[in-house]
Structures are given as structure tokens and as C-alpha cells.
Design an enzyme around this catalytic site. Structure first.
Site, PDB file in Angstrom:
ATOM      1  CB  SER A  94     -87.402  82.858  63.422  1.00  0.00           C
ATOM      2  OG  SER A  94     -87.202  83.866  62.441  1.00  0.00           O
ATOM      3  CB  SER A 138     -70.992  93.532  59.306  1.00  0.00           C
ATOM      4  OG  SER A 138     -70.816  94.296  58.141  1.00  0.00           O
ATOM      5  CE1 TYR A 144     -78.255  92.445  54.477  1.00  0.00           C
ATOM      6  CE2 TYR A 144     -76.323  92.288  53.064  1.00  0.00           C
ATOM      7  CZ  TYR A 144     -77.051  91.845  54.149  1.00  0.00           C
ATOM      8  OH  TYR A 144     -76.576  90.795  54.909  1.00  0.00           O
ATOM      9  CE  LYS A 172     -76.183  93.117  57.236  1.00  0.00           C
ATOM     10  NZ  LYS A 172     -76.470  92.600  58.598  1.00  0.00           N
TER      11      LYS A 172
END
Length: 272
Positions: A16, A134, A148, A152
Site C-alpha cells: 500500500s 531486510s 527494527y 532485520k
């Protein structure tokens, strides 16, 4: 094993906004049959060149329904692009456990949920390509992005194992590691509202630096075109860093410099 897909169907999560949206549009332009999933997609008429379906990668039932509906539209996928993700800017001390879990749930567990669902089709067809988004933060952390970066880094390890386990089935796995790109969606970047005073100045420096780097970042349309070529390529790489020369240099320095020296450079860059 080479990549020459007759099947032109690709599923994209996080379609989106941001890089997921750019990838979905570019794949459509290249003639692929694209089904994009996102939480913001609902039953309202959507003006996208691809088929847009509601998808919450944190919800098992939603993932099942996405797969069921996507199969009805174009059939089994050749490629899956896991681009859904959120970022929570917070000191490691301050972020709550449920907030950390939320970041891991979207970025890591959401990737896992979709991989589990496409692999049976790819194994059966002895063909497929899983592209996991990633980040440069999957290669080294930056301040106030501990959640975060953790997600990752986990995607990196998960994808390495996935590559080794599925190569014999004719399935490619690629880790895409983007640097800063323009058009980042602030709705998916959560900020810490309960900062300790000791973090406030450096936190502001980091947020300002991230905003500036994204405003002057790389062109997301160029990244999307590279993803198209990645799927079309004969032998796709396992890792693909897509970043400006300065950020690519940072990846090299991470490998060459002593850890404390490298982390000191990153800290100074962000004003911590």
C-alpha cells in the site's frame, strides 16, 4: 539452477505504500500478474494497477484468506516479495516488550507466515523466488532503531537458513538490503513518547538525521526496477544492497574496521 519463470505471478506484502507499492507498480508495468496485500486495503474500490487484497501479516487467518483469494485471481505464485514492515524509534531501555514484539511480529514473523504459505506451491513446481526485504540495518544497527535492527538482523539469519534448505527445490531466496529512499511512510514509523531526559537531545538528533536522509535518499522507482530485473535475472544473487555510494561504503567499513571504531563513527554521524 537458473531463473527463467514462465509463471508471471508475484505476491507483494506491504503493497500500500513505500517500497512495496513501488515494486508492485513496477512489476505490473513489466507485465507481471501482481497481487498486493496490505492492512489498508479493504473492499473499497482501489486505484492500483495490481490486484489489491486486504492482508494483515500478523494475523494467521488474514494470511490464509489472502492466499485463498490470490490463488483464485492468478493462480499459484512464482515469486513472493516480503516488503511489509514497521519501525519503532525508541531507546532500547524505554521500548516496552509488547512494542518490541509488535516490530518483530510485522517484520520477522510476518515474513515467516507468508514464506510458510508459498513454499508448498514452489516446491511442487520446482520453481520460485522469495525476496525478503531486510535493510542496511540488517547489516549493522543504528541508534534508537534497536527493535527494527533486531528484526532485520533476524530476517538475515532466517533467510540464510531458508536459502540452504530450499535451493534443492529450485527456489531462489534473495535478501534485499535497501538504504534510505525517498517517500518513506511516516505512518509506519512509530516514535517514543515517554523518553527519559537523558535521551531527549540525542533522540531528536537521530530523528532529524533520519528524516533528512530519507528526504534526500535514493529514488524508490529505481529500486523497484532493480527488483523487476532481479526476478527476471538468470541467476539472482542471495544478497542485494540497494543504496547510495556512501551507505554502500558504510557496509564495507563494517567489515573492515574494528567494531568499536565503526560504532563510534555511526554514533557521531547520528549525533549521539
Amino acid at each position: 539452477m537458473t531463473n527463467n519463470p514462465d509463471n508471471k505471478t508475484v505476491w507483494v506484502t506491504g503493497a500500500s505504500s513505500g517500497l512495496g507499492l513501488y515494486c508492485a507498480k513496477a512489476l505490473c508495468d513489466a507485465g507481471f500478474n501482481v497481487v498486493g496485500g496490505a492492512r489498508s486495503f479493504n473492499k473499497k474500490e482501489l486505484k492500483h494497477p495490481f490486484k489489491a487484497l486486504y492482508l494483515d501479516v500478523c494475523d494467521e487467518k488474514s494470511c490464509d484468506e489472502f492466499v485463498e483469494n490470490a490463488l483464485k485471481i492468478y493462480g499459484e505464485p512464482y515469486a513472493l516479495i516480503n516488503a511489509a514492515g514497521i519501525l519503532h524509534l525508541s531507546p532500547c531501555e524505554t521500548i516496552k516488550t509488547d512494542e518490541l514484539h509488535n516490530v518483530l511480529n510485522v517484520n520477522l514473523l510476518g515474513t515467516h507466515r507468508m514464506v510458510r504459505r508459498v513454499l508448498p506451491y514452489m516446491r511442487k513446481n520446482n520453481s520460485g523466488h522469495i525476496i525478503n526485504f531486510s535493510s542496511i540495518n540488517g547489516l549493522f544497527a543504528t541508534p534508537y532503531q534497536g527493535a527494527y535492527s533486531a528484526a532485520k538482523h533476524a530476517i538475515e539469519g532466517f533467510s540464510e537458513a531458508l536459502y540452504m534448505e530450499t535451493a534443492r527445490f529450485g527456489v531462489f531466496v534473495t535478501l534485499v538490503e535497501p538504504g534510505d529512499h525517498k517517500g518513506g511512510k511516516t505512518n509506519y514509523r512509530l516514535k517514543e513518547n515517554n523518553l527519559h531526559d537523558c535521551y531527549k537531545n540525542s533522540y531528536k538528533n537521530v530523528v532529524d538525521k533520519i528524516t533528512k536522509d530519507e528526504d534526500t535518499g535514493s529514488d524508490p522507482e529505481l529500486l523497484a526496477k532493480k527488483i523487476v530485473r532481479l526476478i527476471q535475472g538468470a541467476i539472482p544473487p542471495f544478497r542485494l544492497v540497494i543504496a547510495d555510494p556512501f551507505q554502500k561504503l558504510s557496509v564495507l567499513l563494517k567489515k573492515l574496521l574494528p567494531s568499536k571504531v565503526f560504532l563510534s563513527i555511526v554514533s557521531k554521524y547520528y549525533g549521539v
